[in-house]
Design a protein around this motif. Structure first.
Motif, PDB file in Angstrom:
ATOM      1  N   LEU A 118     -30.804 -21.398  -9.127  1.00 58.31           N
ATOM      2  CA  LEU A 118     -29.404 -21.449  -9.513  1.00 58.31           C
ATOM      3  C   LEU A 118     -29.113 -20.101  -9.276  1.00 58.31           C
ATOM      4  O   LEU A 118     -29.397 -19.050  -9.482  1.00 58.31           O
ATOM      5  N   GLU A 119     -27.742 -19.994  -8.294  1.00 62.10           N
ATOM      6  CA  GLU A 119     -27.321 -18.633  -7.902  1.00 62.10           C
ATOM      7  C   GLU A 119     -26.174 -18.261  -9.119  1.00 62.10           C
ATOM      8  O   GLU A 119     -25.466 -19.162  -9.476  1.00 62.10           O
ATOM      9  N   THR A 120     -26.355 -17.040  -9.621  1.00 60.14           N
ATOM     10  CA  THR A 120     -25.180 -16.709 -10.471  1.00 60.14           C
ATOM     11  C   THR A 120     -23.789 -16.429  -9.707  1.00 60.14           C
ATOM     12  O   THR A 120     -23.963 -16.102  -8.641  1.00 60.14           O
ATOM     13  N   LEU A 153     -30.162 -13.638  -8.660  1.00 61.64           N
ATOM     14  CA  LEU A 153     -28.808 -12.991  -9.228  1.00 61.64           C
ATOM     15  C   LEU A 153     -28.171 -12.183  -7.844  1.00 61.64           C
ATOM     16  O   LEU A 153     -28.805 -11.649  -6.829  1.00 61.64           O
ATOM     17  N   ASP A 154     -26.723 -12.523  -7.746  1.00 62.62           N
ATOM     18  CA  ASP A 154     -26.122 -12.141  -6.700  1.00 62.62           C
ATOM     19  C   ASP A 154     -25.329 -10.778  -7.463  1.00 62.62           C
ATOM     20  O   ASP A 154     -24.489 -10.845  -8.240  1.00 62.62           O
ATOM     21  N   THR A 155     -25.599  -9.496  -6.756  1.00 60.68           N
ATOM     22  CA  THR A 155     -25.066  -8.641  -7.599  1.00 60.68           C
ATOM     23  C   THR A 155     -23.494  -8.294  -7.263  1.00 60.68           C
ATOM     24  O   THR A 155     -22.601  -8.039  -8.212  1.00 60.68           O
ATOM     25  N   ILE A 214     -32.909 -11.518  -5.575  1.00 59.09           N
ATOM     26  CA  ILE A 214     -31.553 -11.021  -5.836  1.00 59.09           C
ATOM     27  C   ILE A 214     -30.999 -10.891  -4.336  1.00 59.09           C
ATOM     28  O   ILE A 214     -31.555 -10.579  -3.331  1.00 59.09           O
ATOM     29  N   HIS A 215     -29.614 -11.324  -4.542  1.00 59.05           N
ATOM     30  CA  HIS A 215     -28.822 -11.053  -3.525  1.00 59.05           C
ATOM     31  C   HIS A 215     -27.896  -9.942  -3.627  1.00 59.05           C
ATOM     32  O   HIS A 215     -27.405  -9.654  -4.518  1.00 59.05           O
ATOM     33  N   ILE A 216     -28.291  -9.083  -2.792  1.00 58.71           N
ATOM     34  CA  ILE A 216     -27.744  -7.565  -2.749  1.00 58.71           C
ATOM     35  C   ILE A 216     -26.650  -7.130  -1.968  1.00 58.71           C
ATOM     36  O   ILE A 216     -26.700  -7.182  -0.807  1.00 58.71           O
ATOM     37  N   LEU A 225     -29.952  -9.260   1.894  1.00 60.07           N
ATOM     38  CA  LEU A 225     -28.447  -8.928   2.204  1.00 60.07           C
ATOM     39  C   LEU A 225     -27.691  -9.926   2.679  1.00 60.07           C
ATOM     40  O   LEU A 225     -27.954 -10.801   3.348  1.00 60.07           O
ATOM     41  N   GLU A 226     -26.423 -10.196   1.986  1.00 56.04           N
ATOM     42  CA  GLU A 226     -25.451 -10.973   2.456  1.00 56.04           C
ATOM     43  C   GLU A 226     -24.117 -10.117   2.700  1.00 56.04           C
ATOM     44  O   GLU A 226     -23.022 -10.695   2.454  1.00 56.04           O
ATOM     45  N   THR A 227     -24.196  -8.876   3.478  1.00 58.64           N
ATOM     46  CA  THR A 227     -23.146  -8.285   3.586  1.00 58.64           C
ATOM     47  C   THR A 227     -22.273  -8.549   4.739  1.00 58.64           C
ATOM     48  O   THR A 227     -23.164  -9.135   5.607  1.00 58.64           O
TER      49      THR A 227
HETATM   50 FE    FE Z   1     -25.150 -14.664  -2.834  1.00 60.90          FE
END
Ligand code: FE
Ligand code: FE
Ligand code: ZN
Length: 277
Positions: free
Chosen positions: A141-143, A175-177, A210-212, A255-257
């Motif tokens: 589950l993504e935050t 966890l997506d920062t 972690i999605h950073i 990374l999803e930047t």
């Molecule tokens: Fe994300």
């Protein structure tokens, strides 16, 4: 070693993603299981997968992360949307078994006015229909940032979803920062406090990825717009603490930047340079 990768296109298959990841110093990657707007998935080529799996083990890759299309909504009000979501996710999980033991991340969804309780109920119902005892994939589950009627903006909501799932051992959290900071968890000023709260509410052992991402918007803005690392409101010093935190340093970071491949390469080099070996 910091385990880090970025989001890549899967349009040319698994081996292509492996080569791209390796070319920018990554040892993992994330990809959409199919077109992000949904639709049919590309056929899996067993030869391509086989080549990719041996490449990943030779090059010490860690778990890869498949991301569900972002148009799915497990707690939609319309039954046909929920049915489409259920069928897509079931099919994704079947395909994931070609690459056993990895991670599948999805957005819990938006309750679209039905209320948080109804939303959580629909999400757990769906998970109980699609999870199987023999699957090797962990479903994350993504935050979320808590935009509109999004479910998953509070750790308590994620906990309640997991509580409703029968096969809890198949469940984890990503966890997506950007999302948590947007959602009102101050990972810049009080990272220890946020992770302590995560542990009390969900259990830190559920945290698997972690999605950073940095964020274009200030604290608690509930906007969900990603920024390049160090160029947003989270900032490089906070990321230094994040990648080195004892509770996080062993996890895979994705990374999803807003970047092309070369930009991702620079961010990976930057994050590796601030990681304390
Ligand atoms: Fe994300
Ligand atoms: Fe996401
Ligand atoms: Zn986002």
């Amino acid at each position: 070693m910091l385990n880090i990768g970025c989001h890549l296109s899967n349009s040319k298959g698994y081996m292509n993603m492996c080569s791209e990841a390796a070319s920018i110093g990554a040892n993992t990657f994330q990809f959409f299981t199919r077109n992000p707007r949904g639709g049919a998935a590309k056929d899996i080529d067993p030869e391509d997968v086989k080549e990719a799996l041996s490449f990943m083990s030779e090059n010490r890759f860690v778990t890869i992360l498949a991301h569900a299309p972002y148009t799915l909504n497990p707690c939609a009000a319309r039954p046909e949307v929920r049915e489409f979501t259920e069928n897509t996710m079931r099919d994704d999980l079947a395909r994931m078994e070609y690459t056993p033991g990895n991670l599948y991340n999805f957005h819990p969804g938006s309750h679209v006015g039905q209320g948080i309780d109804a939303g959580i109920e629909l999400i757990t119902e769906m998970l109980n229909k699609i999870l199987t005892p023999d699957q090797t994939t962990t479903v994350l589950l993504e935050t979320m940032a808590g935009k509109g009627s999004e479910v998953g903006g509070r750790f308590e909501e994620l906990r309640r979803i997991i509580d409703g799932v029968e096969l809890k051992e198949k469940m984890g959290v990503c966890l997506d920062t950007c999302h948590v900071f947007d959602g009102g968890y101050d990972i810049v000023g009080d990272l220890d406090g946020v992770l302590g709260e995560f542990d009390r509410v969900i259990g830190i052992e559920r945290l698997r990825a972690i999605h950073i991402n940095d964020t274009k918007n200030p604290f608690e803005s509930h906007k969900d717009r990603h920024e390049k690392i160090g160029e947003g409101y989270i900032g490089l010093e906070a990321f230094r603490r994040i990648v080195n935190h004892p509770a996080l340093r062993g996890l895979p970071f994705y990374l999803e930047t807003p970047n092309e491949l070369d930009g991702y390469g620079r961010e990976i080099a930057l994050l590796r340079s601030i990681y304390e070996e």
